[in-house]
Write a protein that holds these residues in place. Sequence first.
Motif, PDB file in Angstrom:
ATOM      1  N   GLY A  55       9.622   4.605  -0.469  1.00 34.67           N
ATOM      2  CA  GLY A  55       8.302   4.927  -1.207  1.00 34.67           C
ATOM      3  C   GLY A  55       8.418   5.216  -2.525  1.00 34.67           C
ATOM      4  O   GLY A  55       9.479   5.104  -3.412  1.00 34.67           O
ATOM      5  N   GLY A  56       7.210   5.785  -3.226  1.00 34.03           N
ATOM      6  CA  GLY A  56       7.143   6.034  -4.689  1.00 34.03           C
ATOM      7  C   GLY A  56       6.373   7.336  -4.974  1.00 34.03           C
ATOM      8  O   GLY A  56       6.225   7.750  -6.089  1.00 34.03           O
ATOM      9  N   GLY A  75      -3.299   2.274 -11.108  1.00 34.02           N
ATOM     10  CA  GLY A  75      -2.461   3.357 -10.755  1.00 34.02           C
ATOM     11  C   GLY A  75      -1.550   2.930  -9.589  1.00 34.02           C
ATOM     12  O   GLY A  75      -0.391   3.226  -9.480  1.00 34.02           O
ATOM     13  N   ASP A  76      -2.014   1.990  -8.598  1.00 32.82           N
ATOM     14  CA  ASP A  76      -1.515   1.376  -7.597  1.00 32.82           C
ATOM     15  C   ASP A  76      -0.140   0.764  -8.173  1.00 32.82           C
ATOM     16  O   ASP A  76       0.787   0.618  -7.437  1.00 32.82           O
ATOM     17  CB  ASP A  76      -2.230   0.614  -6.784  1.00 32.82           C
ATOM     18  N   THR A  83       8.406   2.535  -6.989  1.00 27.04           N
ATOM     19  CA  THR A  83       9.230   2.116  -5.663  1.00 27.04           C
ATOM     20  C   THR A  83      10.381   1.405  -6.092  1.00 27.04           C
ATOM     21  O   THR A  83      11.470   1.325  -5.821  1.00 27.04           O
ATOM     22  CB  THR A  83       8.370   1.268  -4.436  1.00 27.04           C
ATOM     23  N   PRO A 140      -2.319  -3.634  -4.376  1.00 23.16           N
ATOM     24  CA  PRO A 140      -3.018  -2.373  -4.411  1.00 23.16           C
ATOM     25  C   PRO A 140      -3.661  -2.067  -3.049  1.00 23.16           C
ATOM     26  O   PRO A 140      -3.918  -2.888  -2.344  1.00 23.16           O
ATOM     27  CB  PRO A 140      -3.889  -2.576  -5.588  1.00 23.16           C
ATOM     28  N   THR A 143      -0.085   1.005   1.479  1.00 32.48           N
ATOM     29  CA  THR A 143       0.970   2.073   1.237  1.00 32.48           C
ATOM     30  C   THR A 143       2.511   1.364   1.409  1.00 32.48           C
ATOM     31  O   THR A 143       2.444   0.268   1.952  1.00 32.48           O
ATOM     32  CB  THR A 143       1.116   3.199   2.466  1.00 32.48           C
TER      33      THR A 143
HETATM   34  N1  UDP Z   1       1.592   0.897  -3.234  1.00 31.44           N
HETATM   35  C1  UDP Z   1       0.521  -0.044  -3.343  1.00 31.44           C
HETATM   36  N2  UDP Z   1       0.863  -1.056  -2.352  1.00 31.44           N
HETATM   37  C2  UDP Z   1       1.851  -1.115  -1.598  1.00 31.44           C
HETATM   38  C3  UDP Z   1       2.719  -0.066  -1.630  1.00 31.44           C
HETATM   39  C4  UDP Z   1       2.709   0.872  -2.517  1.00 31.44           C
HETATM   40  O1  UDP Z   1      -0.075  -0.170  -4.268  1.00 31.44           O
HETATM   41  O2  UDP Z   1       2.063  -2.191  -0.680  1.00 31.44           O
HETATM   42  C5  UDP Z   1       1.370   2.085  -4.340  1.00 31.44           C
HETATM   43  C6  UDP Z   1       0.491   3.021  -4.030  1.00 31.44           C
HETATM   44  O3  UDP Z   1       0.019   3.716  -5.221  1.00 31.44           O
HETATM   45  C7  UDP Z   1       1.235   4.093  -3.394  1.00 31.44           C
HETATM   46  C8  UDP Z   1       2.396   4.212  -4.152  1.00 31.44           C
HETATM   47  O4  UDP Z   1       2.833   2.846  -4.613  1.00 31.44           O
HETATM   48  O5  UDP Z   1       0.664   5.369  -3.449  1.00 31.44           O
HETATM   49  C9  UDP Z   1       3.878   4.801  -3.809  1.00 31.44           C
HETATM   50  O6  UDP Z   1       4.036   4.408  -2.351  1.00 31.44           O
HETATM   51  P1  UDP Z   1       3.749   5.491  -1.049  1.00 31.44           P
HETATM   52  O7  UDP Z   1       2.640   6.443  -1.485  1.00 31.44           O
HETATM   53  O8  UDP Z   1       3.553   4.671  -0.010  1.00 31.44           O
HETATM   54  O9  UDP Z   1       5.065   6.217  -1.288  1.00 31.44           O
HETATM   55  P2  UDP Z   1       5.692   7.628  -0.388  1.00 31.44           P
HETATM   56  O10 UDP Z   1       4.781   8.204   0.323  1.00 31.44           O
HETATM   57  O11 UDP Z   1       6.454   6.402   0.845  1.00 31.44           O
HETATM   58  O12 UDP Z   1       6.775   8.086  -0.975  1.00 31.44           O
END
Ligand code: UDP
Length: 239
Positions: A55-56, A75-76, A83, A140, A143
């Motif tokens: 994740g990010g 933002g996305d 990530t 976007p 998750t």
């Molecule tokens: N994100 C997105 N599309 C995706 C996966 C991630 O836009 O297919 C973006 C979204 O802004 C998300 C961020 O990347 O909040 C980081 O991913 P995530 O919140 O899932 O991370 P984690 O909670 O696993 O650290």
Amino acid sequence: MQMTDLICQRILLKLSGEALMGGGDFGIDPAVIQRVSEEIMELVNAGIQIGLVIGGGNIFRGAGLAQGGFDRVRGDHMGMLATVMNSLAMQDALSRIDGDAVVFSALQMPDVCETFTARGARCALDEGKVAILAAGTGNPYFTTDSAASLRAVEIKADLMIKATKVNGVYSADPVKDPQAVFYPKLTYDRALAENLQVMDATAIVLCRDNEVPLRIMNINDPGALMRLMQGEEIGSLVV
Ligand code: UDP
């Protein structure tokens, strides 16, 4: 160890960005990423093929940026780039212990990493390389949990493991509610119906409809990944 002793041949491991933060509140703790990379290599050396989605949230989340006034789509994009940073950090940590890992990104950035195709990722896995699947789904409003489910289906993983900071699935947040009940095993439908904090609904439905079993476990339990592969009941199983 024989491959036959292990419960899986190919897994999709999802690490949240926060899992890399350690005790900090932003970014990557080098000690944590080193320990996790060593655990991953232990599995690889036992013959397990690993697709890895990171994740990010330790850097940026689109929803949080939108709350601060950012355009959500932009933002996305920042979240997805976060990530990629985490994925490059993990590739580097693995390479420092002689691990061979390829980063495949859902967003094209050919100077930095490969572009994701399911075929390319499966080839890398068949060659014994760790396939780090970065930039989420490339879209976007999704998750990295949903990205992990999608990639688990695409690479035909036997099991998806979501490694988090808690021991598994509970009736409520165990950090906030000491009465929270631990569920060692539950169905996808129960997780959805009771809105249990397993993963978002899109991610659960993808696993359910494609029959990918899901294991939720604590990444801060050293050696747990290997013990799980050896058949120990660790965390919660969603099937
Ligand atoms: N994100 C997105 N599309 C995706 C996966 C991630 O836009 O297919 C973006 C979204 O802004 C998300 C961020 O990347 O909040 C980081 O991913 P995530 O919140 O899932 O991370 P984690 O909670 O696993 O650290």
